[in-house]
Design a protein around this motif. Structure first.
Motif, mmCIF file in Angstrom:
data_model
loop_
_atom_site.group_PDB
_atom_site.id
_atom_site.type_symbol
_atom_site.label_atom_id
_atom_site.label_comp_id
_atom_site.label_asym_id
_atom_site.label_seq_id
_atom_site.Cartn_x
_atom_site.Cartn_y
_atom_site.Cartn_z
ATOM 1 N N GLU A 11 0.761 -1.277 -0.074
ATOM 2 C CA GLU A 11 0.114 0.024 -0.015
ATOM 3 C C GLU A 11 0.757 1.330 0.039
ATOM 4 O O GLU A 11 0.479 2.263 -0.711
ATOM 5 C CB GLU A 11 -0.911 -0.100 1.198
ATOM 6 C CG GLU A 11 -1.954 1.118 1.268
ATOM 7 C CD GLU A 11 -2.870 1.148 2.444
ATOM 8 O OE1 GLU A 11 -3.507 2.136 2.667
ATOM 9 O OE2 GLU A 11 -2.864 -0.047 3.217
ATOM 10 N N LEU A 12 1.846 1.416 0.866
ATOM 11 C CA LEU A 12 2.858 2.603 1.032
ATOM 12 C C LEU A 12 3.587 2.509 -0.341
ATOM 13 O O LEU A 12 3.771 3.568 -1.010
ATOM 14 C CB LEU A 12 3.869 2.249 1.767
ATOM 15 C CG LEU A 12 4.895 3.309 2.189
ATOM 16 C CD1 LEU A 12 4.265 4.716 2.441
ATOM 17 C CD2 LEU A 12 5.717 2.965 3.444
ATOM 18 N N ASP A 36 2.411 1.903 -3.296
ATOM 19 C CA ASP A 36 1.512 2.266 -4.302
ATOM 20 C C ASP A 36 1.294 3.866 -4.028
ATOM 21 O O ASP A 36 1.274 4.615 -5.092
ATOM 22 C CB ASP A 36 0.199 1.498 -4.005
ATOM 23 C CG ASP A 36 -0.778 2.083 -5.177
ATOM 24 O OD1 ASP A 36 -0.861 1.929 -6.567
ATOM 25 O OD2 ASP A 36 -2.168 2.775 -4.798
ATOM 26 N N ARG A 37 1.132 4.450 -2.845
ATOM 27 C CA ARG A 37 1.145 5.639 -2.410
ATOM 28 C C ARG A 37 2.346 6.658 -2.953
ATOM 29 O O ARG A 37 2.096 7.481 -3.561
ATOM 30 C CB ARG A 37 0.981 5.985 -0.945
ATOM 31 C CG ARG A 37 -0.419 5.365 -0.430
ATOM 32 C CD ARG A 37 -0.421 5.342 1.090
ATOM 33 N NE ARG A 37 0.041 6.379 1.758
ATOM 34 C CZ ARG A 37 0.507 6.623 2.913
ATOM 35 N NH1 ARG A 37 0.265 5.500 3.611
ATOM 36 N NH2 ARG A 37 1.062 7.893 3.680
ATOM 37 N N MET A 38 3.409 5.947 -2.903
ATOM 38 C CA MET A 38 4.754 6.669 -3.651
ATOM 39 C C MET A 38 4.613 6.757 -4.705
ATOM 40 O O MET A 38 4.844 7.828 -5.386
ATOM 41 C CB MET A 38 5.822 5.824 -2.925
ATOM 42 C CG MET A 38 6.206 5.876 -1.573
ATOM 43 S SD MET A 38 7.949 4.939 -1.234
ATOM 44 C CE MET A 38 8.897 5.925 -1.939
ATOM 45 N N VAL A 41 1.964 7.074 -6.727
ATOM 46 C CA VAL A 41 0.936 7.814 -6.903
ATOM 47 C C VAL A 41 1.505 9.264 -6.684
ATOM 48 O O VAL A 41 1.356 10.298 -7.457
ATOM 49 C CB VAL A 41 -0.322 7.724 -6.251
ATOM 50 C CG1 VAL A 41 -1.485 8.809 -6.207
ATOM 51 C CG2 VAL A 41 -1.028 6.493 -6.645
ATOM 52 N N SER A 42 2.441 9.298 -5.747
ATOM 53 C CA SER A 42 2.789 10.659 -5.311
ATOM 54 C C SER A 42 3.952 11.133 -6.449
ATOM 55 O O SER A 42 3.927 12.301 -6.885
ATOM 56 C CB SER A 42 3.563 10.972 -4.007
ATOM 57 O OG SER A 42 2.697 10.597 -2.782
ATOM 58 N N GLU A 56 -1.207 20.252 -1.521
ATOM 59 C CA GLU A 56 -1.327 18.697 -1.673
ATOM 60 C C GLU A 56 -0.123 18.499 -2.598
ATOM 61 O O GLU A 56 0.244 17.308 -2.562
ATOM 62 C CB GLU A 56 -2.760 18.736 -2.729
ATOM 63 C CG GLU A 56 -3.821 18.754 -1.670
ATOM 64 C CD GLU A 56 -5.272 18.624 -2.748
ATOM 65 O OE1 GLU A 56 -5.021 18.248 -3.792
ATOM 66 O OE2 GLU A 56 -6.228 18.863 -1.885
ATOM 67 N N ASN A 59 2.712 17.872 -0.260
ATOM 68 C CA ASN A 59 2.529 16.711 0.354
ATOM 69 C C ASN A 59 2.984 15.512 -0.360
ATOM 70 O O ASN A 59 3.407 14.545 0.311
ATOM 71 C CB ASN A 59 1.064 16.476 1.053
ATOM 72 C CG ASN A 59 0.785 17.243 2.231
ATOM 73 O OD1 ASN A 59 1.590 17.268 3.217
ATOM 74 N ND2 ASN A 59 -0.465 17.717 2.311
ATOM 75 N N SER A 60 2.642 15.510 -1.687
ATOM 76 C CA SER A 60 3.092 14.488 -2.270
ATOM 77 C C SER A 60 4.674 14.372 -2.366
ATOM 78 O O SER A 60 5.226 13.363 -2.314
ATOM 79 C CB SER A 60 2.564 14.633 -3.892
ATOM 80 O OG SER A 60 1.228 14.607 -3.913
ATOM 81 N N MET A 120 5.810 13.110 1.085
ATOM 82 C CA MET A 120 5.560 11.608 1.228
ATOM 83 C C MET A 120 6.624 10.957 0.941
ATOM 84 O O MET A 120 7.176 9.819 1.483
ATOM 85 C CB MET A 120 4.236 11.421 0.622
ATOM 86 C CG MET A 120 3.777 9.962 1.054
ATOM 87 S SD MET A 120 4.486 8.755 -0.211
ATOM 88 C CE MET A 120 3.772 7.424 0.351
#
Length: 361
Positions: free
Chosen positions: A189-190, A192-194, A196-197, A221, A224-225, A228
Motif C-alpha cells: 500500500e505504501l 502504491d502511495r509513493m 501515486v505521489s 497537496e 504533501n506528495s 511523502m
C-alpha cells in the motif's frame, strides 16, 4: 519618454513645414506674400510652442487618464490643463507679436482680445492633443501588459521546468524507485502511495497549461506528495510540522510557488544531517497579506542551505512580476539556529477550499 519626446518634436516640426508651404502658396497675415525663409520662421515660431505643451499634456494624461474610477477627477485636471494652455498660448502670442508679426501691419490688439482668439483656436486643439495622448498611453499599456503576460508565462514555464528537473534528478528518481521496489515486498500500500505521489509530481512538472494561479490548498497537496516520498527516503530524519490557517486555504497563490521552498529546505538542510531534523511550514493571513514561512534545521556545519538558487530566484522573479513591491521573499537565520524563508504576498481568494488532512509526521 525619450521616444515620445522625439515623436512630438518630429510631429510639430512636420506640421510647421506643411503650414509654411501653405503660407508660401496662399500668403501670410492679410494675404501678404512670403518667401520660404519668412514662412518657416513664422510657422515654426507659432507651432513649435506646442512641443512643451504637448509633452506636458502627455505627462498629465499618463498620471491621470480618463478611465473608470476617476473620470470626474481626471476631467477636472485635464480641463484645467486645457484652460492653462489657452492662457499660455495667448500670453505667448501677445508677448512675441513684435517678433513674428502675428497680426501683419495692424497694431497689436489688447490682451483680452488675444486671449479670446486663443480660446477659439487652442481650447479644442488642446483636447485633440489630450485625445491623442490617451490613445498613445492606452497603446503603451496594452504593449506593456502583453510583455508582462509573456514574462509571466516564461516564469511559469521556468518554475515547471525547475519542478520537473528536481523530480527527474537521477538521485531523487532512482532513490524513489528503489524505495518503491523495497516497499513492494514490505508494504504494498505504501509503495502504491509513493508511485501515486511521484506521478502527481511528474504531472505537475510536465503540465503544459498556462495557469498562473492555484489555491493554496492545491499547492499544499502537491507539497504533501513530495514530502511523502522524502519521508519514506529519510525516515525518522525528517519530521514535518504544519501550521496552516483554514481561512488561508482558499487564497490564490502563484502555481508552483511553495514546492521550491520546501524542496530547498529538505535537500540542502534536512538531508545533509545525520540527526533528525524538523521542517516547519506555516501559512497564515495577516490582514490582506498571506505569509508563508518554511524553516528547517541547518546542515551539520551550521551553514545556511544556499542550494542552486534557481528555484528561489525564479519564485522571486515571478512574485515581482505579479505583485511588484507588494510581495517579497526573505531568507535569514533565526535566533534558535534555524534557517527561515518567508514569503509575503497580497491576498486574492478563489472559492472556499476544504482543509486537507495533515498532521505532524
Amino acid at each position: 519618454m525619450p521616444a515620445v519626446f522625439w515623436m512630438v518634436i518630429i510631429w510639430w516640426a512636420g506640421y510647421a513645414i506643411a503650414f509654411a508651404a501653405q503660407i508660401v502658396r496662399m500668403g501670410g497675415p492679410e494675404g501678404m506674400p512670403m518667401s520660404w525663409p519668412q514662412a518657416l520662421r513664422f510657422s515654426f515660431g507659432s507651432w513649435m510652442m506646442w512641443v512643451p505643451v504637448t509633452l506636458g499634456l502627455y505627462w498629465l494624461v499618463r498620471r491621470s487618464p480618463i478611465e473608470r474610477g476617476r473620470i470626474l477627477r481626471s476631467l477636472a485636471i485635464l480641463l484645467g490643463a486645457s484652460v492653462l494652455t489657452v492662457l499660455l498660448r495667448g500670453a505667448y502670442i501677445y508677448a512675441t507679436s513684435s517678433v513674428f508679426q502675428w497680426f501683419g501691419h495692424h497694431p497689436r490688439p489688447g490682451f483680452t482680445e488675444v486671449l479670446t482668439s486663443s480660446l477659439s483656436y487652442n481650447f479644442m486643439l488642446a483636447w485633440v492633443v489630450i485625445g491623442l495622448a490617451h490613445a498613445l498611453v492606452f497603446y503603451q499599456r496594452s504593449m506593456e501588459r502583453g510583455q508582462q503576460i509573456a514574462r509571466l508565462q516564461a516564469g511559469l514555464t521556468t518554475a515547471k521546468l525547475e519542478a520537473l528537473r528536481a523530480q527527474m534528478n537521477p538521485h531523487f528518481l532512482f532513490n524513489t524507485l528503489n524505495s518503491v521496489a523495497e516497499m513492494v515486498h514490505q508494504d504494498a500500500e505504501l509503495a502504491d502511495r509513493m508511485l501515486v505521489s511521484l506521478s502527481v509530481l511528474l504531472q505537475a512538472g510536465l503540465s503544459v497549461d498556462s495557469v498562473q494561479f492555484r489555491t493554496l490548498s492545491d499547492e499544499i497537496e502537491l507539497v504533501n506528495s513530495y514530502l511523502m516520498i522524502e519521508k519514506v527516503r529519510l525516515n525518522d530524519r525528517l519530521r514535518v510540522e504544519w501550521s496552516v490557517e483554514a481561512e488561508a486555504l482558499g487564497v490564490s497563490v502563484p502555481a508552483l510557488i511553495l514546492q521550491p521552498l520546501v524542496e530547498n529546505a529538505v535537500v540542502h538542510g534536512i538531508s545533509r544531517r545525520r540527526a533528525p531534523g524538523v521542517l516547519s511550514i506555516s501559512c497564515e493571513l495577516r490582514g490582506e497579506t498571506l505569509v508563508v514561512e518554511v524553516s528547517n534545521c541547518v546542515s551539520p556545519d551550521g551553514a545556511a542551505p544556499h542550494g542552486s538558487g534557481i528555484g528561489l530566484g525564479s519564485a522571486r522573479s515571478r512574485l515581482q512580476l505579479l505583485y511588484g513591491a507588494r510581495a517579497a521573499i526573505q531568507q535569514c537565520a533565526t535566533e534558535s539556529g534555524r534557517y527561515l524563508v518567508r514569503v509575503t504576498m497580497p491576498v486574492e481568494k478563489h472559492g472556499a477550499a476544504s482543509l486537507p488532512g495533515r498532521s505532524a509526521a
